[in-house]
Design an enzyme around this catalytic site. Sequence first.
Site, PDB file in Angstrom:
ATOM      1  N   TRP A 163       0.990  -1.138  -0.064  1.00 46.79           N
ATOM      2  CA  TRP A 163       0.009  -0.059  -0.089  1.00 46.79           C
ATOM      3  C   TRP A 163       0.773   1.212   0.023  1.00 46.79           C
ATOM      4  O   TRP A 163       0.569   2.539  -0.599  1.00 46.79           O
ATOM      5  CB  TRP A 163      -0.909  -0.158   1.222  1.00 46.79           C
ATOM      6  CG  TRP A 163      -1.977  -1.244   1.131  1.00 46.79           C
ATOM      7  CD1 TRP A 163      -1.873  -2.345   1.880  1.00 46.79           C
ATOM      8  CD2 TRP A 163      -2.835  -1.643  -0.050  1.00 46.79           C
ATOM      9  NE1 TRP A 163      -2.685  -3.344   1.588  1.00 46.79           N
ATOM     10  CE2 TRP A 163      -3.521  -2.942   0.254  1.00 46.79           C
ATOM     11  CE3 TRP A 163      -3.318  -0.903  -0.896  1.00 46.79           C
ATOM     12  CZ2 TRP A 163      -4.477  -3.589  -0.350  1.00 46.79           C
ATOM     13  CZ3 TRP A 163      -4.301  -1.606  -1.737  1.00 46.79           C
ATOM     14  CH2 TRP A 163      -4.675  -2.854  -1.643  1.00 46.79           C
ATOM     15  N   ASP A 175      -1.585   6.741   6.375  1.00 45.17           N
ATOM     16  CA  ASP A 175      -2.798   5.731   5.965  1.00 45.17           C
ATOM     17  C   ASP A 175      -3.149   4.792   6.994  1.00 45.17           C
ATOM     18  O   ASP A 175      -2.322   3.897   7.238  1.00 45.17           O
ATOM     19  CB  ASP A 175      -2.379   4.884   4.598  1.00 45.17           C
ATOM     20  CG  ASP A 175      -3.456   3.981   4.218  1.00 45.17           C
ATOM     21  OD1 ASP A 175      -4.572   3.813   4.854  1.00 45.17           O
ATOM     22  OD2 ASP A 175      -2.980   3.469   3.122  1.00 45.17           O
ATOM     23  N   LYS A 235     -12.433  -2.070   6.972  1.00 43.81           N
ATOM     24  CA  LYS A 235     -11.801  -2.979   7.831  1.00 43.81           C
ATOM     25  C   LYS A 235     -12.092  -2.755   9.372  1.00 43.81           C
ATOM     26  O   LYS A 235     -12.693  -3.774   9.918  1.00 43.81           O
ATOM     27  CB  LYS A 235     -10.261  -3.047   7.752  1.00 43.81           C
ATOM     28  CG  LYS A 235      -9.887  -3.199   6.256  1.00 43.81           C
ATOM     29  CD  LYS A 235      -8.641  -2.741   5.875  1.00 43.81           C
ATOM     30  CE  LYS A 235      -8.268  -2.869   4.420  1.00 43.81           C
ATOM     31  NZ  LYS A 235      -8.107  -4.240   3.926  1.00 43.81           N
TER      32      LYS A 235
END
Lengths: 362, 362
Positions: free
Chosen positions: A104, A173, A197
Amino acid sequence: MTDQRIFNFNAGPAALPLPVLEEIQASFLNFSNSGMSITEISHRSSYFDDVINDAVERTKRLLGLDDQYHVLFLQGGASLQFAMIPMNFLSGDQSADYVNTGTWSTKAIKEAKIQNKKHVVVASSEDKDFSYIPENIPFSKDAKYVHITSNNTIKGTQFADFPDTGGIPLIADMSSDFFSRPLPMEKFSMIYAGAQKNLGPSGTCMVILRKDLLETANPDLPSMLKYSTYAEKNSMYNTPPCFGIYTIDLVLKWIEEEMGGLEKMEAFNKEKAGLLYDFMEASNFYRATAAQGSRSLMNVTFRLPSEELEQKFIKEATAKGLGGLKGHRSVGGCRASIYNAATMEGIKALVAFMEVFQKEAK
Amino acid sequence: MTDQRIFNFNAGPAALPLPVLEEIQASFLNFSNSGMSITEISHRSSYFDDVINDAVERTKRLLGLDDQYHVLFLQGGASLQFAMIPMNFLSGDQSADYVNTGTWSTKAIKEAKIQNKKHVVVASSEDKDFSYIPENIPFSKDAKYVHITSNNTIKGTQFADFPDTGGIPLIADMSSDFFSRPLPMEKFSMIYAGAQKNLGPSGTCMVILRKDLLETANPDLPSMLKYSTYAEKNSMYNTPPCFGIYTIDLVLKWIEEEMGGLEKMEAFNKEKAGLLYDFMEASNFYRATAAQGSRSLMNVTFRLPSEELEQKFIKEATAKGLGGLKGHRSVGGCRASIYNAATMEGIKALVAFMEVFQKEAK
């Protein structure tokens, strides 16, 4: 095929708290005695104002935010943030520092590169297959911001502490560990997180943004790609993802009122992850892939002695109602994602299964 | 406050078909015997593959699409499309034609302007307060595309027929009337629609895109702002808005299997709108604001003899379970949004109320 709920270890979209799902279900045809479903209510109504304002206020209370922070709801997931951050905050010769701790982070860096924005990868754990979190990072003195990924779902690593950037705005993030622990907010200028999530359904992205960073943003951008558009309109310049924001509000309420806040949430998450990691350390069969000190409390990645055993493990676990244990397609192996909503009952069922599987395999 | 469902005339988010809401509710804790909520299922699972592929196939059947079209699911609403269209399809000296039929067209034009993209407003109905749809539009010979808004929620106008652009790719924002009628697809290179009126919850935007237009797109854009990213990955480059796509799939199933397809859907919508417009024509009290021939089958905008009466009308209607009749905050007056899911029972209840209100006001 099952007529009852499984233990869901999916990496995301992931398990949500059962009381939240039950409340959504119960009121789905008639939200708050409006005579409408939450999916049918105008975002310009007082019904929805109450929802979004409650979600903002709960966020501020849980994180201890003062008026220096905007709480925003966007769309497009973390992936759109990867592009919006350099678009908004880098202009001309300005440069940003990125810490690369896996897939990511790499994607975030790629989106700065596509836009020809100056950036420096100041630290990376690629040398050891992203199995650890770098320390003593040499930040650039003139960086406009520093970007990190707080938790890495694929490799199962997580920042236990956050780096001191020496005053450079820190952007994180936190898609896979937001609201899983208290945060030293004084360190952050921006946090963003796709909801799917720890927070709600996919399709909503939360952004916490400090006003002094927002003030430095480029003004000449398309409306939907400027943070100021969202900050000025309480995230309602256009129709927001109402169902997502509603679910997030219920999850925040559950964290605050049922779980008792972020310190207790963290203690619970440490207890759950500890059970799994401790069992594996003692097993001589299961091997956690992340380095000691860098292990994620959210995504427990592990290997078995062979790929054949891993396939058998995942198949038999699924048959026993333990779902989502397959590692990310890019790395293989196994992964138990145990976000806030994962129950102790589920963790214990998983450990019990792992014990039996190990005995039978030997 | 009500313990039963109201007749919902909201402009969007708007009423959804009751059987769709009931199916979502019934399976909300255990989708398709997966043991998980639809909000908890991995987008990389066969469960979700079935959902998104079914939604794509139903779209293709309902619209009669051949393999020249991509069916895509994005986020950010029509407002992000306003920016993405010029970003993807205009480069260098290329210019686009825009038809301005109200607020949403104006916003689309604004986003081309922000990006310094060349564009010409080739027709506008602003001279008569956007109360009609322009005809005999003088398209530019060298336009890269023509952009129209098929239905205008605020002023209650709608393209009854679509212009002949002489081979220039036609792009239509159909946020408020997509799937309400059959479409001459051979005329369109792109259609886009925020879901929250005729299709599902807010937060998902459908895009139908012809491959020959996609092939002309600018390549050097951020991943989430390129149509090719979505086309190459069946809309799953990153986590898509799963709950929205699921709901859209159920709505398309309802259109196809319960309503009998788009021709019957259009006949039903004409019948419903006809009832309201005919009643108003005969009333000498209620006045439809859109010009004859340009009137929308989706948003019936009207005025009463005074603003005081309008306020009284809206208040009393709401008390009687007829919700969402207030005109858009920018124009005032009244508006009944009667999308696909609006029932004949609801229209008849509204007309009956209007009759009584008129008598009592005189």
